[in-house]
Design an enzyme around this catalytic site. Structure first.
Site, PDB file in Angstrom:
ATOM      1  N   ASP A   1       8.974  14.785 -20.450  1.00 21.30           N
ATOM      2  CA  ASP A   1       8.916  13.421 -20.986  1.00 21.30           C
ATOM      3  C   ASP A   1       7.929  13.347 -22.148  1.00 21.30           C
ATOM      4  O   ASP A   1       7.073  12.477 -22.202  1.00 21.30           O
ATOM      5  CB  ASP A   1       8.528  12.432 -19.884  1.00 21.30           C
ATOM      6  CG  ASP A   1       8.886  10.990 -20.247  1.00 21.30           C
ATOM      7  OD1 ASP A   1       9.773  10.788 -21.105  1.00 21.30           O
ATOM      8  OD2 ASP A   1       8.274  10.076 -19.683  1.00 21.30           O
TER       9      ASP A   1
ATOM     10  N   ASP B   1      11.953  24.640  -9.225  1.00 25.15           N
ATOM     11  CA  ASP B   1      12.624  23.513  -8.586  1.00 25.15           C
ATOM     12  C   ASP B   1      13.936  23.226  -9.324  1.00 25.15           C
ATOM     13  O   ASP B   1      13.990  22.423 -10.234  1.00 25.15           O
ATOM     14  CB  ASP B   1      11.721  22.285  -8.589  1.00 25.15           C
ATOM     15  CG  ASP B   1      12.268  21.138  -7.765  1.00 25.15           C
ATOM     16  OD1 ASP B   1      13.418  21.237  -7.292  1.00 25.15           O
ATOM     17  OD2 ASP B   1      11.552  20.143  -7.605  1.00 25.15           O
TER      18      ASP B   1
END
Length: 95
Positions: free
Chosen positions: A49, A76
């Site tokens: 982000d 992940d």
């Protein structure tokens, strides 16, 4: 920190019709890329982000990256494939 990149531009530079000097943008870019590389190399984290609101500036010249709310560990897989991010700053292939 004194302000973020977006507020600096919106509140101070834009009203005076001043553009960011190229030298300053280069320093900010290098600092952000180094921060992202450090996160990946040392902690196995991707930020996901990066945007002007998450680049903090201090009056002494320090530059920091903040807001790790949607950061993910490289291992992940589910987080890596999720579409969570600020859409305005997403790359075309993510959109």
């Amino acid at each position: 920190m004194t302000t973020c990149l977006k507020k600096l531009y919106k509140n101070y530079l834009q009203p005076q019709d001043i553009k960011f000097p190229e030298q300053i943008l280069c320093k900010i870019t290098v600092a952000v890329v180094e921060a992202l590389k450090y996160l990946e190399d040392e902690h196995g984290i991707i930020h996901r982000d990066v945007k002007p609101e998450n680049i903090l500036l201090h009056k002494n010249g320090a530059i920091k990256l903040c807001d790790f709310g949607i950061a993910a560990k490289l291992s992940d897989e589910k987080a890596m494939k999720s579409g969570i991010a600020t859409m305005l700053y997403c790359s075309p292939e993510r959109l």
